[in-house]
Design an enzyme around this catalytic site. Structure first.
Site, PDB file in Angstrom:
ATOM      1  N   HIS A   7      -7.528  -0.137   0.981  1.00  0.00           N
ATOM      2  CA  HIS A   7      -6.449  -0.843   0.280  1.00  0.00           C
ATOM      3  C   HIS A   7      -6.960  -2.003  -0.572  1.00  0.00           C
ATOM      4  CE1 HIS A   7      -6.585  -3.519   3.923  1.00  0.00           C
ATOM      5  NE2 HIS A   7      -6.323  -4.436   3.011  1.00  0.00           N
ATOM      6  N   ASP A  41      -8.205   4.075   5.953  1.00  0.00           N
ATOM      7  CA  ASP A  41      -8.256   2.797   5.238  1.00  0.00           C
ATOM      8  C   ASP A  41      -9.687   2.294   5.098  1.00  0.00           C
ATOM      9  OD1 ASP A  41      -7.166   0.674   3.825  1.00  0.00           O
ATOM     10  OD2 ASP A  41      -7.000  -0.585   5.606  1.00  0.00           O
ATOM     11  N   SER A  47      -9.878  -8.744   4.955  1.00  0.00           N
ATOM     12  CA  SER A  47      -9.893  -7.283   4.998  1.00  0.00           C
ATOM     13  C   SER A  47     -11.196  -6.731   4.441  1.00  0.00           C
ATOM     14  CB  SER A  47      -8.720  -6.723   4.195  1.00  0.00           C
ATOM     15  OG  SER A  47      -7.493  -7.061   4.791  1.00  0.00           O
TER      16      SER A  47
END
Length: 400
Positions: free
Chosen positions: A135, A165, A243
């Site tokens: 993402h 992901d 992230s």
């Protein structure tokens, strides 16, 4: 008097002899100690030179915590990822534009607009391979990777996998490019130290400390039905921008890739993708440029004895549910492998590929390990009878 004189003289002589012997022994002892000390020092330098400085090294290492020591080793491999993506938008918001003015100006069309984002990554190979979240870099036009020393280089997205992901980015190779050491996520236990590194809010080299709070946390229970992940849960702070950064253990080995944080009620819960899964996905992305996931095409819900009993006691219940654990088929996608293989709504899957199924998660894990196009054996309960089905999984569509 004469005799007394000789007695005193003899006594003094005897005492002086004893004192001389004592002094001689003391001198011998002093020489022995000096020689022993000299040989001890020579022995240390000849046979164990490192031990002479061991105490100083120990005191130096103890001046910082173990977190500081391992973070300093891993930090050079942690990078910041800045992205740019272009999308089309109206120059004026149509809802805010006066209708008369809109009629006067006519259709203004769309205009390109740039969106910028930020995340973290970790160098896993000195050739310039950076592991991050899908993402962070999906559908981007430009990727800029900032190294710890401040150098900025362009990155190329090798491939992404939305189901897990995970994504792989390639940057050019540098002479002193440091890569992180990968650990074994199957070897960690609840309560182990967990250290999160990354660049939250663009703040480079940020380190947070916590523990492994839970293992095998199903991402579907967090509201992500389009993912197949068993996550590592930690209370180490994972903030926006973290992230893609690494979650490391007390030995400085990467055990996970930070992916999300639970905000609002229940805040303080961070989650990371196990590094063993990340390594598997990385190999497939390098080989094929994509990751192919098998699927059956059925929506599943949990069924156990308690749930079944409560349902069956309802006088308005339309069907009778078997009072046992398994994955209950709630619906079947038309023209899917499940429909072609004879799976029906209301079937309870209790075995897959020779393994007992107690919940939907265990069935999904078996499907993930199945081979595409090869028979996948299921045992289901239908109308209180156990029957066997053979379904050929297909590649999960719509993920590229």
């Amino acid at each position: 008097k004469f005799s007394l004189f000789w007695i005193v003289l003899l006594y003094c002589f005897q005492k002086s002899r004893i004192v001389m012997q004592s002094l001689r022994k003391l001198e011998i002892m002093r020489r022995f100690i000096s020689i022993f000390s000299l040989f001890s020092i020579l022995f240390c330098f000849l046979f164990e030179p490192i031990s002479v400085f061991a105490l100083a090294d120990f005191q130096e290492s103890e001046s910082h915590s173990f977190v500081a020591n391992v973070a300093s080793k891993v930090s050079p491999s942690v990078v910041r990822i800045d992205i740019e993506r272009e999308f089309q938008t109206d120059e004026f918001e149509s809802d805010l534009l006066d209708p008369l003015l809109k009629d006067l100006l006519g259709d203004l069309g769309t205009f390109p607009k740039k969106e910028r984002g930020q995340g973290s990554g970790v160098i896993i190979d000195s050739s310039g391979l950076v592991l991050t979240n899908a993402h962070v870099v999906e559908r981007v036009d430009r990727v800029i990777v900032t190294l710890q020393n401040g150098n900025q280089v362009d990155g190329t997205v090798v491939g992404t996998d939305q189901v897990t992901d995970l994504a792989l980015v390639k940057i050019k190779e540098f002479p002193d490019l440091e890569s992180a050491k990968l650990g074994d996520s199957e070897d960690i236990q609840v309560g182990d130290w967990a250290i999160a590194l990354g660049t939250p809010y663009g703040l480079e080299s940020t380190v947070t400390l916590g523990i492994v709070s839970s293992l095998h946390r199903d991402i579907n229970s967090l509201g992500f039905s389009d993912k197949r992940l068993d996550l590592i849960q930690t209370d180490a702070a994972i903030n926006p921008g973290n992230s893609g950064g690494p979650l490391i253990n007390a030995n400085g080995e990467v055990i996970g890739i930070n992916t999300l944080v639970r905000s609002g009620p229940g805040a303080g819960l961070g989650f990371a993708i196990p590094i063993n899964l990340a390594s598997k996905v990385t190999n497939q992305l390098l080989t094929n440029g994509e990751v192919i996931h098998p699927y059956l095409g059925a929506q599943l819900v949990l069924l156990n004895e308690r749930i079944a009993k409560e349902h069956n006691q309802d006088p308005n219940a339309l069907i009778f549910l078997p009072e046992r654990s398994g994955a209950l088929v709630q619906s079947v996608i038309p023209q899917s492998p499940a429909e072609e293989g004879g799976l029906r709504r209301g079937d309870l899957v209790i075995n897959a590929g020779g393994n007992a199924i107690n919940d939907p998660r265990s069935l999904l894990m078996q499907v993930e390990n199945a081979q595409i196009g090869k028979p996948f054996e299921l045992e289901v309960v239908r109308n209180n009878k156990e029957i066997n089905l053979s379904i050929k999984p297909a590649a999960l569509p719509g993920i590229s």
